[in-house]
Design an enzyme around this catalytic site. Structure first.
Site, PDB file in Angstrom:
ATOM      1  N   HIS A  16       0.865  -1.182   0.000  1.00  0.00           N
ATOM      2  CA  HIS A  16       0.000   0.000   0.000  1.00  0.00           C
ATOM      3  C   HIS A  16       0.902   1.233   0.000  1.00  0.00           C
ATOM      4  CE1 HIS A  16      -4.064   1.789   1.405  1.00  0.00           C
ATOM      5  NE2 HIS A  16      -3.310   2.742   0.889  1.00  0.00           N
ATOM      6  N   HIS A  18       1.513   4.678  -2.563  1.00  0.00           N
ATOM      7  CA  HIS A  18       1.187   5.477  -3.751  1.00  0.00           C
ATOM      8  C   HIS A  18       2.469   6.163  -4.220  1.00  0.00           C
ATOM      9  CE1 HIS A  18      -3.201   5.078  -3.120  1.00  0.00           C
ATOM     10  NE2 HIS A  18      -2.854   5.037  -1.841  1.00  0.00           N
ATOM     11  N   HIS A 204      -9.406   0.455  -2.106  1.00  0.00           N
ATOM     12  CA  HIS A 204      -9.415   1.115  -0.796  1.00  0.00           C
ATOM     13  C   HIS A 204     -10.837   1.022  -0.246  1.00  0.00           C
ATOM     14  CE1 HIS A 204      -5.600   2.629  -2.088  1.00  0.00           C
ATOM     15  NE2 HIS A 204      -5.513   3.587  -1.190  1.00  0.00           N
ATOM     16  N   GLU A 207     -11.649   2.736   5.316  1.00  0.00           N
ATOM     17  CA  GLU A 207     -10.745   3.703   5.962  1.00  0.00           C
ATOM     18  C   GLU A 207     -11.625   4.768   6.620  1.00  0.00           C
ATOM     19  OE1 GLU A 207      -7.122   6.846   4.845  1.00  0.00           O
ATOM     20  OE2 GLU A 207      -8.488   6.186   3.276  1.00  0.00           O
ATOM     21  N   ASP A 285       1.666   4.030   2.767  1.00  0.00           N
ATOM     22  CA  ASP A 285       0.627   4.814   2.089  1.00  0.00           C
ATOM     23  C   ASP A 285       1.225   5.960   1.256  1.00  0.00           C
ATOM     24  OD1 ASP A 285      -1.900   5.576   1.288  1.00  0.00           O
ATOM     25  OD2 ASP A 285      -2.656   6.039   3.277  1.00  0.00           O
ATOM     26  N   ASP A 286       1.380   7.133   1.866  1.00  0.00           N
ATOM     27  CA  ASP A 286       1.934   8.311   1.182  1.00  0.00           C
ATOM     28  C   ASP A 286       3.041   8.887   2.064  1.00  0.00           C
ATOM     29  OD1 ASP A 286      -0.142   8.818  -1.131  1.00  0.00           O
ATOM     30  OD2 ASP A 286      -1.319   8.389   0.658  1.00  0.00           O
TER      31      ASP A 286
END
Length: 347
Positions: A16, A18, A204, A207, A285-286
């Site tokens: 996961h 990006h 996704h 969340e 994630d980011d």
């Protein structure tokens, strides 16, 4: 708690991540200059100011606003290569062995950058990471759920050859969750699966959305993996199903705190998922926006779940490998690497 040296050495899979979310301020500004991109007036003027702003996101949308401004500096194949290569070089020092990487072509095609340009830049970095760093990887094309489903369908048509050839290994669904349930994207997922029945599917869900979003992603989109999925805790029935099917949840601890999904990592239902035999992996994630790459996430979970011993961490590492979309031979190599590290610390 286990020693941080053990967590550093433990072979990790990231599911996961990006690629656009790895755009660090110290790369964003040089790319803006290289491509003559004028950043908005309200945007911080230096990498330092921007890094401070990244510590202050109120929620998912506040983050996304900055995320989409950041993507504007990416124009040429070389930019996408540089972005992904910067990620690989960082995580190669953190015990990462395999990565399944999201990217958002629509963030770029809406600006006149071709899907081919984006994908080829990322693909080149993936090849180089394999050759020079020994990291295997797969690309997962994500659809932006805040855009009309018809636009998403068009993106799938544009990507047809890349999906057929397997360069695009998986399909995902990201961006603002709550207003855009999985049901809007049934046709997109059906079309993509028709182009290549081997295409892996994820989304996704759970969340900011409820457990129903997770169930709908499984039932309507036929995904075999759930990204985030923390709100699965709301339904005993769903948790039993996730355990039975060994559906991997790709959990992002520091992201969940940064975007106020939870107040602290302790609140993420990781122990519950272990108790219920639900497989999950830990991911970043980011990371450029959330202040932590994969190892930072492992360290924070270790602090917040101090009762976890080597056995628990071995299980998490192996669940991550078994839930990966790499070839069986690669999985066996990685499982053996985990065994070797665990043996080193426990014998």
């Amino acid at each position: 708690m286990v020693p941080e040296s053990f967590l550093l050495e433990l072979p990790k899979c990231e599911h996961h991540l990006h690629l656009e979310g790895t755009l660090e301020p110290d790369l964003l500004f040089p790319l803006a200059k290289r491509n003559n991109i004028q950043l908005p007036d309200h945007f911080p003027q230096t990498p330092e100011e921007l890094a401070v702003r990244y510590t202050q996101f109120k929620d998912l949308q506040d983050f996304l606003d900055y995320y989409y401004i950041g993507t504007n500096v990416l124009l040429k194949e070389e930019d996408f290569f540089d972005l992904a290569w910067a990620y690989f070089t960082k995580v190669s020092k953190q015990g990462l062995v395999h990565a399944e990487l999201f990217y958002d072509p629509q963030s770029h095609t809406t600006r006149g950058v071709s899907l081919e340009t984006v994908t080829r830049g990322f693909e080149r970095a993936c090849k180089k990471a394999h050759e020079e760093l020994g990291i295997t990887s797969k690309l997962i094309m994500c659809l932006l759920r805040h855009l009309p489903p018809q636009d998403c369908l068009q993106t799938i048509e544009e990507a047809e050859q890349l999906i057929k050839s397997g360069v695009i290994h998986g399909l995902g669904l990201d961006s603002a969750e709550k207003p855009f349930p999985p049901s809007l994207f049934v046709e997109c997922y059906e079309r993509a699966a028709k182009i290549n029945p081997e295409l892996r599917l994820t989304a996704h869900a759970g969340e900011e959305g409820t457990h129903q979003f997770v169930s709908d992603a499984l039932d309507l989109l036929n995904v075999t993996r759930i990204d985030h999925g923390v709100n699965s805790k709301q339904s005993e029935e769903l948790m039993a199903r996730l355990a039975e099917q060994q559906t991997l949840l790709t959990v992002c601890p520091l992201s969940n705190v940064k975007l106020q999904v939870v107040q602290s990592v302790k609140e993420i239902p990781l122990q519950l998922f272990l108790d219920k035999n639900i497989a999950f992996s830990l991911n970043s994630d980011d990371p450029a926006y959330f202040g932590g790459y994969i190892l930072d996430n492992y360290y924070q979970v270790n602090k917040d779940f101090p009762d976890w011993d080597f056995k628990v961490w071995e299980r998490i590492a192996k669940n991550g490998i078994n839930g990966s979309w790499c070839e069986q031979k690669r999985k066996e190599e990685l499982l053996a690497k985990v065994d070797a590290v665990v043996a080193k610390y426990t014998n």
